[in-house]
Design a protein around this motif. Sequence first.
Motif, PDB file in Angstrom:
ATOM      1  N   VAL A  58       0.996  -1.220   0.270  1.00 52.15           N
ATOM      2  CA  VAL A  58      -0.312  -0.088   0.169  1.00 52.15           C
ATOM      3  C   VAL A  58       0.949   0.870   0.087  1.00 52.15           C
ATOM      4  O   VAL A  58       1.694   1.395   0.810  1.00 52.15           O
ATOM      5  CB  VAL A  58      -0.848   0.298   1.424  1.00 52.15           C
ATOM      6  CG1 VAL A  58      -1.641   1.097   1.688  1.00 52.15           C
ATOM      7  CG2 VAL A  58      -1.678  -1.382   1.361  1.00 52.15           C
ATOM      8  N   LYS A  59       0.609   2.299  -1.070  1.00 52.29           N
ATOM      9  CA  LYS A  59       1.605   3.230  -1.130  1.00 52.29           C
ATOM     10  C   LYS A  59       2.487   2.977  -1.766  1.00 52.29           C
ATOM     11  O   LYS A  59       3.297   3.945  -1.618  1.00 52.29           O
ATOM     12  CB  LYS A  59       1.579   4.238   0.038  1.00 52.29           C
ATOM     13  CG  LYS A  59      -0.323   4.769   0.673  1.00 52.29           C
ATOM     14  CD  LYS A  59       0.097   5.764   2.026  1.00 52.29           C
ATOM     15  CE  LYS A  59      -1.479   5.937   1.579  1.00 52.29           C
ATOM     16  NZ  LYS A  59      -2.629   6.479   2.152  1.00 52.29           N
ATOM     17  N   ASP A  60       2.991   2.323  -1.476  1.00 59.24           N
ATOM     18  CA  ASP A  60       4.236   1.429  -2.727  1.00 59.24           C
ATOM     19  C   ASP A  60       4.666   1.686  -4.020  1.00 59.24           C
ATOM     20  O   ASP A  60       3.668   0.255  -4.230  1.00 59.24           O
ATOM     21  CB  ASP A  60       5.010   0.791  -1.748  1.00 59.24           C
ATOM     22  CG  ASP A  60       5.447   1.061  -0.496  1.00 59.24           C
ATOM     23  OD1 ASP A  60       5.832   0.798   0.518  1.00 59.24           O
ATOM     24  OD2 ASP A  60       6.001   2.572  -0.107  1.00 59.24           O
ATOM     25  N   THR A  61       4.999   2.070  -4.691  1.00 62.37           N
ATOM     26  CA  THR A  61       4.991   1.789  -5.843  1.00 62.37           C
ATOM     27  C   THR A  61       6.387   2.202  -6.035  1.00 62.37           C
ATOM     28  O   THR A  61       7.116   3.026  -6.303  1.00 62.37           O
ATOM     29  CB  THR A  61       3.434   2.728  -7.180  1.00 62.37           C
ATOM     30  OG1 THR A  61       4.433   4.366  -6.731  1.00 62.37           O
ATOM     31  CG2 THR A  61       2.071   1.993  -6.092  1.00 62.37           C
ATOM     32  N   ASP A  62       6.051   1.812  -8.154  1.00 59.90           N
ATOM     33  CA  ASP A  62       7.936   2.097  -8.583  1.00 59.90           C
ATOM     34  C   ASP A  62       7.248   1.972  -9.592  1.00 59.90           C
ATOM     35  O   ASP A  62       5.891   1.358 -10.795  1.00 59.90           O
ATOM     36  CB  ASP A  62       8.699   1.442  -8.098  1.00 59.90           C
ATOM     37  CG  ASP A  62      10.459   2.309  -8.460  1.00 59.90           C
ATOM     38  OD1 ASP A  62      10.996   1.361  -7.919  1.00 59.90           O
ATOM     39  OD2 ASP A  62      10.499   2.322  -8.856  1.00 59.90           O
ATOM     40  N   LYS A  63       8.343   2.631 -11.006  1.00 62.37           N
ATOM     41  CA  LYS A  63       7.809   2.777 -12.354  1.00 62.37           C
ATOM     42  C   LYS A  63       8.867   1.844 -13.206  1.00 62.37           C
ATOM     43  O   LYS A  63       9.989   0.888 -12.526  1.00 62.37           O
ATOM     44  CB  LYS A  63       8.830   3.716 -12.968  1.00 62.37           C
ATOM     45  CG  LYS A  63       8.027   5.019 -12.311  1.00 62.37           C
ATOM     46  CD  LYS A  63       8.932   6.398 -13.115  1.00 62.37           C
ATOM     47  CE  LYS A  63       8.692   7.142 -12.429  1.00 62.37           C
ATOM     48  NZ  LYS A  63       9.076   8.427 -13.219  1.00 62.37           N
ATOM     49  N   GLY A  64       8.187   0.938 -14.213  1.00 58.69           N
ATOM     50  CA  GLY A  64       8.228   0.026 -15.313  1.00 58.69           C
ATOM     51  C   GLY A  64       8.937   0.376 -16.260  1.00 58.69           C
ATOM     52  O   GLY A  64       9.308   1.379 -16.283  1.00 58.69           O
ATOM     53  N   GLU A  65       9.017  -0.116 -16.935  1.00 57.08           N
ATOM     54  CA  GLU A  65       9.537   0.551 -18.940  1.00 57.08           C
ATOM     55  C   GLU A  65       9.619   1.352 -19.348  1.00 57.08           C
ATOM     56  O   GLU A  65       9.764   2.421 -20.068  1.00 57.08           O
ATOM     57  CB  GLU A  65      10.491  -1.089 -18.974  1.00 57.08           C
ATOM     58  CG  GLU A  65       9.142  -2.216 -19.942  1.00 57.08           C
ATOM     59  CD  GLU A  65       9.320  -3.526 -20.256  1.00 57.08           C
ATOM     60  OE1 GLU A  65      10.194  -2.892 -21.490  1.00 57.08           O
ATOM     61  OE2 GLU A  65       9.014  -4.069 -19.893  1.00 57.08           O
ATOM     62  N   VAL A  66       7.766   1.046 -19.230  1.00 55.31           N
ATOM     63  CA  VAL A  66       6.801   2.115 -20.249  1.00 55.31           C
ATOM     64  C   VAL A  66       5.719   2.885 -19.109  1.00 55.31           C
ATOM     65  O   VAL A  66       4.308   3.275 -19.458  1.00 55.31           O
ATOM     66  CB  VAL A  66       6.460   1.591 -20.785  1.00 55.31           C
ATOM     67  CG1 VAL A  66       6.999   0.942 -22.590  1.00 55.31           C
ATOM     68  CG2 VAL A  66       5.423  -0.024 -20.527  1.00 55.31           C
TER      69      VAL A  66
END
Lengths: 110, 110
Positions: free
Chosen positions: A52-60
């Motif tokens: 929860v509330k922890d996100t990160d970017k992928g390749e696109v």
Amino acid sequence: DAGITQSPRHKVTETGTPVTLRCHQTENHRYMYWYRQDPGHGLRLIHYSYGVKDTDKGEVSDGYSVSRSKTEDFLLTLESATSSQTSVYFCASGGGYGYTFGSGTRLTVV
Amino acid sequence: GESVGLHLPTLSVQEGDNSIINCAYSNSASDYFIWYKQESGKGPQFIIDIRSNMDKRQGQRVTVLLNKTVKHLSLQIAATQPGDSAVYFCAELNGNKLVFGAGTILRVKS
């Protein structure tokens, strides 16, 4: 899979409008993912969440944002949709091993 | 960067023969691998997985082999059936990121 659902299943929107896709899982999985799939291509990771509330970017990730305020929901937002974002979007969830996918959202930007 | 790739984009096999789908991965830190099957208009379906501390795992008619020395993964399908026709993806888990290869189309000839 009944444990993970995506909504809407289909959407047509106009260029420049905001769009939010929803992924809902009932498995209490920690990890959730958003992918896009274009004809002749595999699944490309947009964003993912490891809590929860922890996100990160992928390749696109350009042009997309996500939010996860509850374990069961992972939202994908296109702030200003473009024609290049016409695609099929898949959500997945998992607890570390064994990841399951939703049925997809077909998004058309006109 | 991280990538998972497949050697053969399309594989045609005769019904009843065995199929072998290959996958090369680039990140030696990946510790978990999954094979998915995707039929037209559907989300990816889990077939079989393997952890990096194993080199072989068997399921019903399917076997996954992992060669960490050359960073190679394969999916073997025994006695291929028309219902096996689909796109097959390998995926690797590196940390929290689940990354997919481009996919292999399996066509089964009757």
